[in-house]
Write an enzyme that holds these catalytic residues in place. Structure first.
Site, short mmCIF file in Angstrom:
data_model
loop_
_atom_site.label_atom_id
_atom_site.label_comp_id
_atom_site.label_asym_id
_atom_site.label_seq_id
_atom_site.Cartn_x
_atom_site.Cartn_y
_atom_site.Cartn_z
N TRP A 15 0.84 -1.21 0.00
CA TRP A 15 0.00 0.00 0.00
C TRP A 15 0.87 1.25 0.00
CZ3 TRP A 15 -0.46 4.20 3.29
CH2 TRP A 15 -1.59 5.00 3.12
N HIS A 16 2.03 1.16 0.68
CA HIS A 16 2.88 2.35 0.79
C HIS A 16 3.60 2.69 -0.51
CE1 HIS A 16 2.22 1.98 5.12
NE2 HIS A 16 2.57 3.25 5.18
N GLY A 17 3.77 1.72 -1.39
CA GLY A 17 4.44 2.06 -2.63
C GLY A 17 4.59 0.85 -3.53
#
Lengths: 364, 466
Positions: B316-318
């Site tokens: 989700w963060h990258g």
């Protein structure tokens, strides 16, 4: 305290600053930063869709912020005294001097400068009878940075590396004659009244004599150097002193900014009272100019490839030469030099500061 | 538009506040929706239509999910709604990641899409999914008014970097919320503190991180200093943004849950993740981990659930492998704590705090990178795999230049200041002067932040890229 009062105080603060932002008259130029300020971007469908309007508006509101210089000072003071920062945007003060960190050494930039010099040498000088010299001027971080705990490039290595890349020139080492007080406190440049010995050394190394007596004059206008405006810190302004004598007074300066020669002054009093008083020396930036000394003892000629440091030094070489031509390849393509100059037996001096060599993309 | 900018603070916000409070109650949500669309369009003029389409799709499917509740069609519309949201997220955020890996595995050379990531898509997509799931579960009725649903999703205080506000948490506030001076003052305090955390601390630490990335002298000490500075920068950047979002929410009558609770004082990684980006952690818990069976399953399945959640958290963060590794790294630590030494850490708080600091700092060495190889580079710089020196002149200068800010940040990341303030307040016989002092300090901070912004000291929020 009832919460209504704090809310009113904060709302009033927000409202007052907002109104000041909206109502402040447009300012076109920042005297302290010596740059034009952003103007209101054009509002159109295409500029909104592309995002140009928004980006322009961000710049516009920052540049046009009310009392911007005071706010910049507040930021500098807060950063320094409350956050304990040693530099602010790379600017620092030490020993009463303001300076900007020049770090790290940029090999790519050094290569670019060396490549430009080699191009000039190969194109114009290699097959001429001209004697070619190089002299490098360390910026004042050389004296100021390391002793005060700031990062600085290894100047001795930097100069040695650059000399190795330009070994077809004779190097004249002026560093031993320089010291911190030879530079303005609030600016990057050196002080003309302190560099007569440098001019003498350069002339002597090129086989001539520039020794002369001068009258020291003081400009009746404070000099707020470039670092003073950039740092937004309060500091006493510098004083510009300039040297005159009969030889300099009788010399003629021809400027070729637009191609045709325009006669001007060695020291421009108009520029002295302008945005950057240091530009009084040979009128500041100019792609090509010549100093003609009708009273010269010899018919020797000198061509100086230079940056702004030479503006205050070149007049002090005038007594030794009948003609000195100054070329600034930041404002003229190196390939155009041959349209204006032919090289035969002149002395040719490349006189550059380490700052320009380490940020050399402006050399064309 | 970002909060820490002059156009937001002195142009957008005053006008919106003025119009919002002047508008009749029935139009307040419409004012919020319109201003939020303007806010979003300021940074993403084209993608505002994508967000509006997402809202419309969720609005329609929400109504259908509710209409067919208890029937198969309800589940079908839920699947359609979630799949649509995930497809948009996958297309805009992860397409090039999948293409790159597919090409690497198969030898094909499919061209990259090179799409600009719509700002905040990770946040508003999760909000839309939570809305559909909550309606499906019957935890909240479907929103009949598309303006109210639009105001919830697009609400500019939390639109582009969270916190991830669940629909069920504010559905009632969308139709009925109160405004008071007390709430406005609390919002004001939260907003200005968040603004100062972002502009004065996070941005200054960002300068240190930028200096490290341009450094020419690698050293062990500088590698660690960078990881520590980056960790603190992320904390002050993101928690500052959350504070501002919560504060702005209060201006408009909303109550958002806290997103950070001093995570760096945690004595276990489990506790750290209960305090760091709380809204994301609880979202994954409630919408992924528990639906997968949580920990009420066999050990093997539970391990799968844990690693699935942490794989997704990282992802989700990258859209890079270093973020996946970062997520799984925490998955491993949490599993070890769960099965082996949770009790030991509970009994040895100081040791636990040192352990958390050590592993969290390392995690930010991984997180700070933009690819797996640069993450290895960061870790290599911290552990001397290239045989670099222990210290360097650049490290010494960075420590001199930023040492005080780092110390301030380290203290500010603990509840010490808050506790001291409360202690002084509780012991003071006359609190009026403390109230005056508080107002003056906040007004001063607002002015100083403005000075930083006028000087052009400007950094976009780090969490925008997520």
């Amino acid at each position: 305290m009832k919460k209504i009062i704090p809310v009113i105080i904060m709302t009033a603060t927000l409202a007052c600053v907002s109104l000041a932002c909206w109502l402040k008259p447009h300012t076109t130029y920042s005297q302290s930063e010596r740059r034009p300020l952003a103007s209101k971007p054009e509002l159109s469908v295409s500029s909104v869709v592309s995002g140009d309007f928004m980006a322009g508006f961000e710049d516009y509101t920052a540049d046009q912020f009310p009392m911007r210089d005071n706010f910049r000072s507040l930021k500098a003071l807060f950063s320094r005294y409350l956050l304990g920062k040693k530099d602010d945007n790379g600017l620092y003060s030490a020993h009463g001097h303001l300076s900007k960190i020049e770090y790290p050494a940029n090999a790519h930039m050094m290569d670019h400068a060396a490549e430009r010099f080699e191009y000039i040498y190969n194109t114009y000088l290699k097959d001429s009878d001209s004697k070619v010299y190089l002299s490098l001027i360390p910026d004042k971080n050389y004296f100021l940075a390391k002793p005060n705990g700031y990062l600085a490039i290894d100047y001795d290595k930097f100069i040695a590396d650059f000399r190795a890349k330009t070994d077809y020139m004779t190097y004249i080492d002026i560093v031993p004659l320089l010291e911190l007080d030879d530079y303005y406190r609030t600016d990057s440049h050196w002080r003309q009244e302190k560099i007569a010995d440098i001019a003498h050394l350069l002339a002597k190394s090129m086989g001539t004599d520039a020794r002369c007596d001068y009258v020291t004059n003081t400009l009746d206008h404070p000099f707020n150097g470039v670092y003073l405006g950039q740092s937004a810190l309060k500091s006493a302004p510098d004083t510009i002193k300039y040297l005159t004598n009969d030889i300099l007074s009788s010399s003629i300066v021809n400027y070729y900014d637009t191609g045709a020669a325009v006669q001007g002054d060695m020291y421009s009093m108009t520029k002295a009272h302008g945005k950057d008083p240091y530009e009084m020396f040979l009128s500041g930036s100019s792609p090509l100019l010549e100093i003609i000394n009708p009273n010269a003892a010899s018919d020797k000629e000198l061509v100086i490839f230079r940056d702004s440091y030479a503006g205050s030094l070149a007049p002090l070489l005038a007594p030794a030469y009948e003609k000195i031509t100054l070329v600034d390849i930041r404002y003229m393509q190196s390939s155009f030099v041959g349209n204006f100059l032919s090289f035969d037996s002149q002395d040719v001096l490349f006189l550059y500061s380490t700052t320009i060599l380490n940020n050399s993309m402006s050399l064309r | 538009m970002i909060f820490s900018s002059i156009p937001f603070l002195y142009y957008f916000l005053p006008i919106v506040l003025l119009v919002y409070y002047a508008a009749p109650k029935a139009f307040k949500n419409a004012v919020l929706l319109f201003s939020s669309l303007v806010f979003y369009a300021w940074g993403e003029p084209r993608y505002v239509f994508l967000m509006m389409a997402s809202i419309t799709a969720s609005y329609v499917t929400g109504l259908l999910i509710e209409k067919y509740r208890g029937r198969t069609l309800s589940k079908l519309f839920l699947i359609v709604s979630v799949a649509l949201s995930l497809a948009l997220l996958g297309y805009f955020k992860y397409a090039d990641f999948f293409i790159a890996n597919f090409n690497a595995i198969t030898g094909f050379s499919f061209p990259f899409l090179k799409l600009a990531l719509p700002i905040g898509i990770s946040f508003y997509t999760f909000q839309l999914i939570s809305y559909s799931v909550d309606v499906y579960r019957g935890e909240t009725p479907a929103q009949k008014n598309i303006i109210s649903l639009g105001a919830y999703v697009a609400l500019f205080p939390q639109l582009i970097a969270g916190p991830i506000v669940r629909y069920s948490d504010i559905s009632r506030q969308l139709t009925s919320r109160t405004h008071s001076f007390d709430k406005a003052w609390n919002g004001c305090r939260s907003f200005v503190i968040g603004l100062a955390k972002k502009v004065l601390i996070a941005n200054t630490l960002g300068e240190l991180c930028a200096s490290y990335l341009q450094s020419t002298q690698s050293s062990l000490a500088y590698g660690w200093l960078y990881a520590i500075a980056y960790m603190l920068q992320i904390y002050f950047d993101f928690s500052g943004y959350s504070d501002m979002a919560i504060g702005l929410g209060k201006f408009f009558g909303f109550e958002f849950s806290p997103n950070f609770n001093y995570p760096l004082i945690s004595s276990s990684i489990t506790e750290f993740w209960r305090r760091w980006h709380i809204s994301l952690g609880t979202w994954f818990r409630d919408y992924v981990y528990i639906p997968l069976g949580g920990n009420r399953v066999k050990r093997g399945r539970m391990l799968f659930n844990i690693f699935a959640v942490w794989f997704l958290t990282g992802f989700w963060h990258g859209a890079e492998w270093n973020f996946v590794i970062w997520g799984l790294y925490f998955g491993v630590l949490l599993t070890l704590e769960k099965f082996f030494f949770a009790r030991y850490l509970a009994d040895h708080k100081l040791l636990g705090r040192l352990y958390v600091m050590f592993f969290v700092i390392i995690s930010f060495g991984i997180f700070a990178a933009d690819s797996f190889s640069s993450a290895l580079g960061n870790l290599g710089a911290m552990f001397g795999t290239s045989g670099q020196a222990v210290f360097s002149a650049e490290f010494a200068y960075a420590l001199r230049n930023y040492g005080f800010v780092l110390t301030l940040a380290a203290i500010g990341a603990t509840p010490l200041c808050k506790k001291l303030w409360l202690l002084v307040r509780n012991r003071a016989k006359q609190r009026a002067w403390l109230d005056v002092l508080e107002v003056l300090v906040l007004a001063f901070l607002l002015i100083v932040v403005s000075a930083y912004l006028a000087d052009g000291s400007f950094n976009p929020f780090l969490y925008f890229r997520f």
